[in-house]
Motif scaffolding. Structure first.
Motif, PDB file in Angstrom:
ATOM      1  N   SER B 367       0.855  -1.170   0.000  1.00  0.00           N
ATOM      2  CA  SER B 367       0.000   0.000   0.000  1.00  0.00           C
ATOM      3  C   SER B 367       0.898   1.229   0.000  1.00  0.00           C
ATOM      4  CB  SER B 367      -0.886  -0.015   1.245  1.00  0.00           C
ATOM      5  OG  SER B 367      -1.632   1.178   1.295  1.00  0.00           O
ATOM      6  N   LEU B 380      -5.872   0.950  -5.314  1.00  0.00           N
ATOM      7  CA  LEU B 380      -5.319   0.147  -6.394  1.00  0.00           C
ATOM      8  C   LEU B 380      -6.226  -1.062  -6.558  1.00  0.00           C
ATOM      9  CD1 LEU B 380      -1.731   0.116  -4.945  1.00  0.00           C
ATOM     10  CD2 LEU B 380      -2.400   1.400  -6.950  1.00  0.00           C
ATOM     11  N   SER B 381      -6.614  -1.354  -7.773  1.00  0.00           N
ATOM     12  CA  SER B 381      -7.386  -2.577  -7.955  1.00  0.00           C
ATOM     13  C   SER B 381      -7.093  -3.101  -9.347  1.00  0.00           C
ATOM     14  CB  SER B 381      -8.877  -2.296  -7.764  1.00  0.00           C
ATOM     15  OG  SER B 381      -9.297  -1.357  -8.714  1.00  0.00           O
ATOM     16  N   ARG B 386      -5.873   2.670 -13.755  1.00  0.00           N
ATOM     17  CA  ARG B 386      -5.148   3.790 -13.165  1.00  0.00           C
ATOM     18  C   ARG B 386      -5.407   3.843 -11.665  1.00  0.00           C
ATOM     19  NH1 ARG B 386      -3.244   7.437 -16.611  1.00  0.00           N
ATOM     20  NH2 ARG B 386      -3.315   9.111 -15.069  1.00  0.00           N
ATOM     21  N   PRO B 387      -4.395   4.156 -10.891  1.00  0.00           N
ATOM     22  CA  PRO B 387      -4.618   4.300  -9.455  1.00  0.00           C
ATOM     23  C   PRO B 387      -5.496   5.510  -9.163  1.00  0.00           C
ATOM     24  CG  PRO B 387      -2.377   4.904 -10.041  1.00  0.00           C
ATOM     25  CD  PRO B 387      -2.987   4.348 -11.261  1.00  0.00           C
ATOM     26  N   THR B 405      -9.466  -1.560  -0.921  1.00  0.00           N
ATOM     27  CA  THR B 405      -8.632  -1.392  -2.114  1.00  0.00           C
ATOM     28  C   THR B 405      -7.330  -0.654  -1.805  1.00  0.00           C
ATOM     29  OG1 THR B 405      -9.824   0.620  -2.630  1.00  0.00           O
ATOM     30  CG2 THR B 405     -10.551  -1.380  -3.751  1.00  0.00           C
ATOM     31  N   ILE B 413      -2.481  -6.956  -8.748  1.00  0.00           N
ATOM     32  CA  ILE B 413      -2.721  -5.656  -9.374  1.00  0.00           C
ATOM     33  C   ILE B 413      -1.790  -5.368 -10.539  1.00  0.00           C
ATOM     34  CG2 ILE B 413      -3.893  -4.407  -7.547  1.00  0.00           C
ATOM     35  CD1 ILE B 413      -1.119  -3.486  -6.657  1.00  0.00           C
ATOM     36  N   CYS B 416      -0.542  -1.773 -12.292  1.00  0.00           N
ATOM     37  CA  CYS B 416      -1.130  -0.622 -11.628  1.00  0.00           C
ATOM     38  C   CYS B 416      -0.112   0.067 -10.708  1.00  0.00           C
ATOM     39  CB  CYS B 416      -2.334  -1.101 -10.834  1.00  0.00           C
ATOM     40  SG  CYS B 416      -3.546   0.151 -10.516  1.00  0.00           S
ATOM     41  N   VAL B 417       0.677  -0.743 -10.013  1.00  0.00           N
ATOM     42  CA  VAL B 417       1.670  -0.189  -9.096  1.00  0.00           C
ATOM     43  C   VAL B 417       2.742   0.556  -9.870  1.00  0.00           C
ATOM     44  CG1 VAL B 417       3.471  -0.803  -7.468  1.00  0.00           C
ATOM     45  CG2 VAL B 417       1.274  -1.908  -7.327  1.00  0.00           C
ATOM     46  N   LEU B 420       1.531   3.887 -10.832  1.00  0.00           N
ATOM     47  CA  LEU B 420       1.507   4.784  -9.676  1.00  0.00           C
ATOM     48  C   LEU B 420       2.911   5.323  -9.400  1.00  0.00           C
ATOM     49  CD1 LEU B 420       0.194   6.025  -7.191  1.00  0.00           C
ATOM     50  CD2 LEU B 420       0.635   3.915  -5.977  1.00  0.00           C
TER      51      LEU B 420
END
Lengths: 136, 917
Positions: B367, B380-381, B386-387, B405, B413, B416-417, B420
């Motif tokens: 996280s 985040l999912s 997009r975050p 989430t 995920i 997505c990370v 971010l």
């Protein structure tokens, strides 16, 4: 004997002193539990800390009463303990709540034995003063 | 004016055994000939026999395998022929370790100084064979017996005896350059009465005691005037670690000690605990040898062959199913932080590590929370590419906007990370100066509460909004003052939060990258009590100080990829009679011998002061066992057990010669930090001087008080110079302008060195290694297997005397390598290494050396590489010219010279000499 102010203040002192004896016994038991690993230091400090100020205040209150009634000798006997209490509370670790004991430093063997010794000495003093007030 | 303050008060760092000791001590010196030995066989003329390790009695009760135990004379090396079984008169000082120590009173008091008298009597002694004496183990009295026998060979008996045996007291005033040229100072060897035990004992860089022999009584310990304690590095990365998986882990039923190589087997079915001496049954499973898959001898079990072992714990060691690896990153995005440019480095390093190099398995959770005067959560999912950014402005009452989430499975995920982390550095550009660290920590605590895990905080300034807001307490005019204030926390908010975190198995690691004062004394509470680590990079700015960016990247890389143990506890047990008095390190002490460590990392070191509660009479060995129960990042519950075994001694001179000087200094530093925080810095500095004075006085008293000089045990000869260096270190110096945060950080490091090899690095931090690199030759060089030649320049004492105006020096202070170039350096050398023609063209503050194809350049770089390879946390290199503005940093590290923070080493010795009684 007439029901005078000194007699009344000794009566109050006697009753309060009985409570203080209980506090001292509780204190000794609590530190013994810590030493023998029965209790978590955080819980133990949480149960001990709220009792510190009441003990000090009760002790000071009946001494104030004795002072008003002019019992100099008794007040002088108690004066060192009052001074010790004030000093002890002034030098307490940084805490946001009232109390003296910090769970992070209490497990230090020095602190632990110091607190235990303090408990025994106080118990002795309170028991002595109990009989002193009873017959004084 | 005495720079160390008055010594009248005679404060010491609190020798833990005070007030419990019976005042009598037993000097159980052995006379050189037993008194009234009943019969004496005709003397056989034989040369004096060195006490070789092979000369030992059989130990029938110990069933041992492995290296041969109980070799008999004649089986190893040239030995005088003895009748077998052999028994000889006792060697001096062996008796304490005899199974049933003969009462010391049996012997007359010692007549002569112990060390001087031995050689002349030795021939008689060796030739006196007394069959009436029970066969006794002959322990290597003077430490390393191999060295001793070498020393004896070809030496005239009467001359150089002491020197050869390494016991000659050293006169410190005569030997001013005390630092040996070899940078590695070998820890003293622990010699047990059983050679097999000595060979399997715990490695000294994992487990170390300040004395290699334990005093028998606390009165004796007080006479030694040495701090008794252990230093442990329990989770160190080990190249070879035996791992055992079994249904029942064999432990003592009374004290729960894990079975270890130092237990006694009464017979094949019973073993006697070496900590509480209770006899226990051996379960059937323990007779099974996993290597050969046969039943039989328990001595072949790995538990009995290694003092460091790891068990895979069965389910009774779990309170709940093992937690997944969970990481929360708290990123300061206040205006100050954005300006310093740290976000880019952190995000890039994270990107490089996140998928694979972060320890964990398919359950790993991550996280990210950013904070300035508000909290910014990132949902985040896997569904949305997009975050999603969610901002919580109310920092006084923190809540989690979408709990499910926020902490998400890293494997699910996917990209997505990455999105971010690539966007994050550009996301926060509004000038918001606030910093709500307290609220961010509370949010992280809420998020991880049900699981436990690690919170990594990047902080760049003083938190000033919401809960836990602080005010600046540092007065810059007081920086050079004699007494230092504000070393204690300003609020207990962080400590209380840390205790809450600790209860829920959350650890908070603090990265402080600050330009100005950030009140580390208060903030450090969050890591200190939750088992975390603290990293501090002062004056962090990516463009202004490129070195700081470099350092962050290097340290963060190690931090992210190193091993981690979750929901850990460590218990330290010791032989009955000994008890742990005070713990030093980052943890919460949950009971008298149990430390709660929400996370344990391979770079964490711990120190413990030990007291002797009951006399250890009749005990041959004292043991310490540290067991760390943890959940690995793969979700396995494991127990790592280290056992250290030390001989017990009742003789004062033996004990004084058994000092482990580096361990003593390590423990002293930790005790002094405590003293500084509870009393004052002046007190701690006085205590340092008193400790050295006491130690030297004790030695002089034990040695018979002769001589004019300042004598010290050879093993303790470096203590004075190290203590002087400690008093000039950032943590304890006075008189020089020292930022409060720098001082507090230095104290945190001493208390719980986060760096690898805690002790070695602590020593380096206090007393750096200085090497001349301008005239390196291939002499003594190490040749690697790939043909690379690594020159080994000698180590220099830290004094300006040794700095040649035409030299180049490399100073290794643990986390920093300073390359100091003097003005009159040969231009050819500059050209060969820096590729510039003149001294003034060398870039001051450069952070690497050009790769040139010259012999000099290759040598320097291979030596640098060699130093770096020994460190787990890579050190940063900086080039410093003699005319650099930072030159004082270098000069201050030359601790043997007089400077504004203290006297020179020679003056210090003179002062000690005046005080030693």
């Amino acid at each position: 004997m007439v029901f005078s102010l000194p007699a009344f203040s000794y009566m109050i002192a006697l009753i309060v002193d009985a409570f203080l004896i209980f506090f001292a016994i509780f204190h000794i038991i609590a530190f013994d539990e810590l030493k023998t690993d029965y209790k978590n230091p955080i819980d133990q400090c949480n149960s001990l800390n709220p009792l510190v100020l009441p003990e000090y205040l009760m002790h000071m209150a009946f001494n104030l009463l004795l002072l008003i009634s002019g019992e100099w000798v008794t007040v002088l006997i108690n004066a060192p303990l009052i001074a010790y209490h004030v000093l002890r509370y002034k030098n307490r670790p940084m805490m946001s709540s009232p109390g003296l004991y910090d769970p992070t430093s209490i497990m230090n063997a020095d602190t632990l034995s110091k607190c235990q010794r303090e408990g025994w000495i106080k118990l002795g003093f309170y028991v002595f003063s109990f009989f002193f007030y009873l017959y004084g | 004016m005495n720079p160390y303050g008055s010594v009248d008060g005679h404060r010491t760092l609190g020798n833990p055994g005070v007030g419990q000791a019976p005042p009598t001590i037993t000097h159980s010196f052995q006379p050189l000939q037993p008194v009234g030995s009943p019969t004496r066989l005709p003397d056989v003329v034989q040369p004096p026999m060195p006490p070789t390790p092979s000369f030992r009695p059989p130990q029938p009760q110990v069933v041992q395998q492995g290296p041969p135990v109980g070799l008999y004379p004649g089986t190893q090396g040239p030995q005088p022929s003895y009748p077998s079984p052999v028994s000889g008169p006792p060697f001096p000082g062996y008796g304490q370790n005899a199974p049933q120590a003969m009462a010391p009173q049996q012997y007359p008091p010692q007549q002569q100084p112990l060390y001087g008298s031995y050689p002349t009597d030795a021939p008689v002694q060796a030739s006196t064979i007394n069959p009436m004496q029970p066969q006794q183990p002959r322990q290597g009295y003077w430490g390393d017996v191999n060295q001793l026998s070498q020393g004896m060979a070809g030496m005239s008996v009467n001359q150089g005896f002491n020197a050869g045996w390494g016991v000659a007291p050293i006169d410190l005033l005569q030997n001013r350059h005390i630092i040996p040229p070899n940078p590695v100072i070998e820890p003293p060897k622990i010699t047990l009465q059983n050679e097999y035990w000595s060979s399997v004992n715990c490695e000294s860089d994992i487990f170390r005691c300040t004395m290699t022999k334990i005093p028998e009584t606390s009165g004796l310990l007080q006479k030694c005037r040495l701090p008794l304690g252990i230093l442990i590095h329990p989770f160190k990365d080990l190249p070879r670690l035996p791992v055992v998986q079994c249904n029942t882990i064999v432990r003592c039923r009374a004290c729960r000690t894990y079975i270890n190589p130092f237990v006694h087997f009464i017979d094949k079915r019973r073993w006697k605990c070496n900590l509480c001496f209770r006899s226990n049954d051996v379960p059937d499973e323990f007779l099974f040898d996993p290597k050969s898959s046969t039943y039989g001898d328990p001595g072949r079990r790995p538990e009995l062959q290694s003092a460091t072992i790891e068990f895979i714990a069965p389910s009774e060691y779990m309170l709940r199913p093992p937690q997944p690896a969970a990481y929360v990153f708290l990123l300061d995005v206040s205006w100050n932080a954005v300006q310093s440019g740290y976000l880019k480095i952190v995000c890039d390093t994270l990107l490089a590590h996140l998928p694979d190099r972060l320890p964990g398995d398919s359950r790993t959770l991550v996280s990210f929370i950013a904070f300035n005067s508000a909290l910014h959560f990132f949902a985040l999912s896997p569904e949305c590419s997009r975050p999603k950014l969610m901002t919580v402005k109310d920092v006084d009452d923190v809540f989690l906007p979408t709990p499910d989430t926020l902490l998400v499975n890293l494997a699910e995920i996917g990209s997505c990370v990455e999105d971010l982390l690539t966007q994050l550095p550009m996301m926060f550009n509004e000038p918001d100066a606030g910093n709500a660290l307290g609220a961010a920590l509370q949010a992280a605590h809420k998020l991880l509460g049900p699981i436990g895990g690690r919170v990594t905080v990047f902080q760049t300034q003083l938190p000033d909004v919401g809960p836990g807001a602080l005010k600046s307490r540092e007065d810059p005019n007081q920086r050079a003052g004699k007494d230092v204030h504000n070393l204690n926390p300003a609020t207990d908010f962080y400590k209380k939060l840390a205790l809450d975190c600790s209860a829920q198995q959350i650890c908070v690691d603090l990265w402080l990258l600050s330009g100005q004062y950030a009140d580390l004394a208060t903030l450090s509470g969050i890591s200190k009590f939750s088992g975390g680590c603290i990293h501090y990079i002062p004056g962090f700015h990516v463009t202004r100080f490129p070195l700081s960016g470099e350092k962050l990247e290097a340290e963060l890389g190690r931090y992210l990829s190193r091993k981690i143990g979750f929901e850990a506890v460590m218990r330290v047990r010791c032989t009955r009679g000994l008890a742990v008095h005070t713990f030093h390190g980052n943890f919460f002490v949950r009971s008298t011998d149990l430390l709660s460590l929400p996370n344990v990392n391979p770079d964490a070191g711990f120190g413990m002061q030990v007291v002797i509660e009951e006399a250890l009479t009749g005990v041959q060995n004292a043991c310490f066992q540290a067991a760390v129960l943890y959940t690995s990042s793969k979700g396995e519950r494991r127990i790592r057990v280290h056992t250290l075994c030390l001989p017990v001694s009742g003789s004062l001179p033996q004990l004084l010669h058994s000092v482990d000087q580096e361990a003593v200094v390590g423990l002293l530093a930790k005790m002094a930090v405590d003293r500084t925080v509870t009393a004052s810095l002046t007190d701690a500095r006085e205590a340092f001087v008193n400790m050295v004075v006491d130690m030297l006085s004790a030695f002089r008293a034990a040695e018979g008080g002769g001589g004019m000089g300042l004598t010290s045990a050879p093993n303790a000869r470096l203590i004075p110079v190290y203590v002087l260096a400690l008093m000039k270190s950032v943590a304890f110096r006075v008189g020089t302008s020292t930022k409060l945060d720098d001082r507090v950080f230095s104290m945190c490091q001493m208390k719980a060195s986060f760096t690898s090899l805690p002790l070695a690095d602590l020593i380096l931090m206090v007393y750096p290694c200085l090497y001349p690199v301008h005239n390196m030759s291939d002499e003594d060089a190490i040749v690697e297997s790939d043909g690379e030649i690594i020159p080994q320049p000698p180590r220099l004492p830290l004094t300006y005397e040794r700095i040649d105006s035409g030299g180049v020096y490399l100073m290794d202070s643990g986390d920093k390598l300073t390359f100091y170039v003097c003005r009159a350096i040969n231009p050819a050398w500059i050209l060969a290494v820096f590729n510039v023609h003149h001294f003034s063209h060398i870039q001051d503050g450069a952070i690497d050396l050009p790769e040139l194809d010259t012999r000099e350049s290759k040598r320097v770089r291979s030596f640098l590489g060699h130093l770096q390879a020994q460190k787990f946390m890579p050190a940063t290199l900086v080039v410093m010219r003699e005319d650099s503005k930072d030159r004082m940093d270098f000069v201050h590290r030359l601790v043997e010279d007089k400077s504004d923070c203290g006297s020179s080493y020679y003056e210090f010795l003179q002062m000690l000499k005046g005080l030693v009684k």
